[in-house]
Design a protein around this motif. Structure first.
Motif, PDB file in Angstrom:
ATOM      1  N   GLU A 140       0.803  -1.216   0.000  1.00 55.57           N
ATOM      2  CA  GLU A 140       0.000   0.000   0.000  1.00 55.57           C
ATOM      3  C   GLU A 140       0.842   1.275   0.000  1.00 55.57           C
ATOM      4  N   ARG A 141       2.154   1.130   0.020  1.00 53.24           N
ATOM      5  CA  ARG A 141       3.013   2.310  -0.110  1.00 53.24           C
ATOM      6  C   ARG A 141       3.183   2.702  -1.581  1.00 53.24           C
ATOM      7  N   GLU A 142       2.808   1.805  -2.474  1.00 50.82           N
ATOM      8  CA  GLU A 142       2.985   2.034  -3.904  1.00 50.82           C
ATOM      9  C   GLU A 142       1.656   2.434  -4.552  1.00 50.82           C
ATOM     10  N   VAL A 143       1.623   3.630  -5.093  1.00 54.55           N
ATOM     11  CA  VAL A 143       0.430   4.124  -5.788  1.00 54.55           C
ATOM     12  C   VAL A 143       0.521   3.706  -7.251  1.00 54.55           C
ATOM     13  N   ILE A 144      -0.475   2.966  -7.724  1.00 56.72           N
ATOM     14  CA  ILE A 144      -0.432   2.462  -9.098  1.00 56.72           C
ATOM     15  C   ILE A 144      -1.378   3.206 -10.034  1.00 56.72           C
ATOM     16  N   GLY A 145      -2.269   4.024  -9.477  1.00 52.97           N
ATOM     17  CA  GLY A 145      -3.213   4.727 -10.336  1.00 52.97           C
ATOM     18  C   GLY A 145      -4.159   5.590  -9.529  1.00 52.97           C
ATOM     19  N   ALA A 146      -5.260   5.989 -10.160  1.00 52.63           N
ATOM     20  CA  ALA A 146      -6.238   6.857  -9.511  1.00 52.63           C
ATOM     21  C   ALA A 146      -7.649   6.435  -9.906  1.00 52.63           C
ATOM     22  N   LEU A 147      -8.542   6.490  -8.938  1.00 54.35           N
ATOM     23  CA  LEU A 147      -9.959   6.195  -9.155  1.00 54.35           C
ATOM     24  C   LEU A 147     -10.741   7.474  -8.914  1.00 54.35           C
ATOM     25  N   ASN A 148     -11.480   7.914  -9.917  1.00 60.41           N
ATOM     26  CA  ASN A 148     -12.275   9.131  -9.774  1.00 60.41           C
ATOM     27  C   ASN A 148     -13.674   8.763  -9.274  1.00 60.41           C
ATOM     28  N   VAL A 149     -14.019   9.276  -8.094  1.00 65.29           N
ATOM     29  CA  VAL A 149     -15.273   8.892  -7.452  1.00 65.29           C
ATOM     30  C   VAL A 149     -15.948  10.091  -6.813  1.00 65.29           C
ATOM     31  N   SER A 150     -17.218   9.911  -6.510  1.00 63.25           N
ATOM     32  CA  SER A 150     -17.967  10.823  -5.647  1.00 63.25           C
ATOM     33  C   SER A 150     -18.600  10.016  -4.522  1.00 63.25           C
ATOM     34  N   VAL A 151     -18.523  10.556  -3.311  1.00 60.22           N
ATOM     35  CA  VAL A 151     -19.249   9.992  -2.171  1.00 60.22           C
ATOM     36  C   VAL A 151     -19.987  11.153  -1.517  1.00 60.22           C
ATOM     37  N   GLU A 152     -21.296  11.210  -1.740  1.00 59.79           N
ATOM     38  CA  GLU A 152     -22.122  12.298  -1.223  1.00 59.79           C
ATOM     39  C   GLU A 152     -22.869  11.783   0.011  1.00 59.79           C
ATOM     40  N   ALA A 153     -22.305  12.096   1.172  1.00 62.88           N
ATOM     41  CA  ALA A 153     -22.807  11.504   2.417  1.00 62.88           C
ATOM     42  C   ALA A 153     -22.858  12.486   3.567  1.00 62.88           C
ATOM     43  N   LEU A 154     -22.413  13.715   3.369  1.00 65.40           N
ATOM     44  CA  LEU A 154     -22.257  14.645   4.488  1.00 65.40           C
ATOM     45  C   LEU A 154     -23.552  14.865   5.256  1.00 65.40           C
ATOM     46  N   ALA A 155     -24.646  15.131   4.543  1.00 65.16           N
ATOM     47  CA  ALA A 155     -25.915  15.412   5.231  1.00 65.16           C
ATOM     48  C   ALA A 155     -26.364  14.220   6.065  1.00 65.16           C
ATOM     49  N   ALA A 156     -26.258  13.021   5.516  1.00 62.26           N
ATOM     50  CA  ALA A 156     -26.659  11.818   6.245  1.00 62.26           C
ATOM     51  C   ALA A 156     -25.748  11.577   7.443  1.00 62.26           C
ATOM     52  N   LEU A 157     -24.451  11.810   7.278  1.00 64.85           N
ATOM     53  CA  LEU A 157     -23.510  11.620   8.382  1.00 64.85           C
ATOM     54  C   LEU A 157     -23.782  12.607   9.511  1.00 64.85           C
ATOM     55  N   ARG A 158     -24.083  13.838   9.155  1.00 68.45           N
ATOM     56  CA  ARG A 158     -24.414  14.827  10.188  1.00 68.45           C
ATOM     57  C   ARG A 158     -25.703  14.450  10.909  1.00 68.45           C
ATOM     58  N   ALA A 159     -26.655  13.910  10.164  1.00 70.64           N
ATOM     59  CA  ALA A 159     -27.928  13.516  10.763  1.00 70.64           C
ATOM     60  C   ALA A 159     -27.731  12.400  11.789  1.00 70.64           C
ATOM     61  N   VAL A 160     -26.964  11.374  11.432  1.00 72.44           N
ATOM     62  CA  VAL A 160     -26.763  10.271  12.381  1.00 72.44           C
ATOM     63  C   VAL A 160     -25.857  10.703  13.524  1.00 72.44           C
ATOM     64  N   GLN A 161     -24.956  11.636  13.267  1.00 76.04           N
ATOM     65  CA  GLN A 161     -24.091  12.131  14.332  1.00 76.04           C
ATOM     66  C   GLN A 161     -24.914  12.871  15.388  1.00 76.04           C
ATOM     67  N   ARG A 162     -25.921  13.618  14.950  1.00 72.25           N
ATOM     68  CA  ARG A 162     -26.783  14.333  15.903  1.00 72.25           C
ATOM     69  C   ARG A 162     -27.578  13.367  16.773  1.00 72.25           C
ATOM     70  N   GLU A 163     -27.830  12.169  16.230  1.00 65.45           N
ATOM     71  CA  GLU A 163     -28.558  11.180  16.997  1.00 65.45           C
ATOM     72  C   GLU A 163     -27.691  10.525  18.075  1.00 65.45           C
ATOM     73  N   LEU A 164     -26.375  10.676  17.937  1.00 66.03           N
ATOM     74  CA  LEU A 164     -25.451  10.058  18.889  1.00 66.03           C
ATOM     75  C   LEU A 164     -24.520  11.123  19.457  1.00 66.03           C
ATOM     76  N   PRO A 165     -24.923  11.799  20.512  1.00 67.68           N
ATOM     77  CA  PRO A 165     -24.082  12.842  21.111  1.00 67.68           C
ATOM     78  C   PRO A 165     -22.705  12.345  21.491  1.00 67.68           C
ATOM     79  N   ALA A 166     -22.598  11.060  21.827  1.00 70.43           N
ATOM     80  CA  ALA A 166     -21.308  10.507  22.236  1.00 70.43           C
ATOM     81  C   ALA A 166     -20.283  10.613  21.114  1.00 70.43           C
TER      82      ALA A 166
END
Length: 242
Positions: free
Chosen positions: A212-238
């Motif tokens: 894993e120290r050797e980079v062989i290429g690149a993967l172009n992606v999107s991960v649109e999750a911020l709103a959902a992550l904030r929502a579940v984070q608010r449900e768990l104050p811990a």
């Protein structure tokens, strides 16, 4: 605990590979004064008729609905993959066809892998395009177990360390052959929370499966999750205190 059969909480959007230019949406030309006056007259006349009533959802309601949808879904898109010039796999004659899979929210790879393989790039930095999109619904009402998976990814000790792991895989030419992993790429959901922004059409390093120290290429992606992550984070104050 987390075993779940495929359900309707996943949507798939797939475009065929294309080498053409992106579509460009041009803004509409401004209306002339007389056109605006005519439009106002047409609207007034239509409202005077008992049989022609047009109801429109208030803008505030539409915004609230859109926010609720964003809070309850995660979208993952695999756009394209390319190899670096010094990647040994580029000259490996045994590697011919490639697909991409990832592990997320307890789904088996066959549900989250690109539905087709593409020929390995023939030269460095030549992208092969998948344009494979999945929408995961994580609302507590209909998809509580899937939401629990998302929550668990933010907890200390999660096996995935809060990361989505993408794998570039070589597909054998004959049915008797075995698939072989070529490299891995990672998107960290905790970093999305910390930075306060989604991963949108970003090139993510693909590292060699054996080093894993050797980079062989690149993967172009999107991960649109911020709103959902904030929502579940608010449900768990811990989580906010950790």
């Amino acid at each position: 605990m987390f075993e779940e059969k495929p359900s309707s909480d996943i949507e798939e959007d797939l475009e065929e590979p294309s080498s053409g230019e992106d579509d460009v949406v041009m803004p509409a030309a401004p209306k002339k004064k007389e056109e605006e006056d005519k439009a106002d007259t047409d609207v007034s006349e239509s409202l005077e008729s008992d049989s022609d009533v047009v109801m429109s959802k208030p803008a505030a309601t539409r915004q609230t609905s859109a926010l609720a949808d964003a809070n309850n879904m995660v979208t993952v898109t695999i756009f394209e993959f390319q190899l670096n010039g010094d990647a040994a796999v580029l000259d490996d004659g045994n590697v011919r066809m490639l697909f991409v899979e990832y592990r997320f929210l307890g789904r088996p790879p066959e549900e989250t892998e690109t539905p087709f393989s593409l020929p390995k790039p023939t030269r460095p930095n030549q992208p092969i395009k998948y344009n494979f999109r999945r929408v995961f619904h994580v609302d507590s009402e209909n998809n509580e177990l899937t939401r629990d998976y998302l929550i668990s990814m933010l907890l200390p000790g999660d096996p995935s360390q809060g990361r989505i792991k993408f794998t570039v895989v070589n597909e054998p030419e004959d049915e008797e052959g075995e698939c072989a992993d070529i490299g891995h790429a990672y998107v960290d959901l905790k970093q999305i929370l910390e930075k306060g922004e989604d991963v949108v059409e970003q090139d993510v390093d693909v590292v060699d499966v054996n080093d894993e120290r050797e980079v062989i290429g690149a993967l172009n992606v999107s991960v649109e999750a911020l709103a959902a992550l904030r929502a579940v984070q608010r449900e768990l104050p811990a989580l906010e205190e950790s």
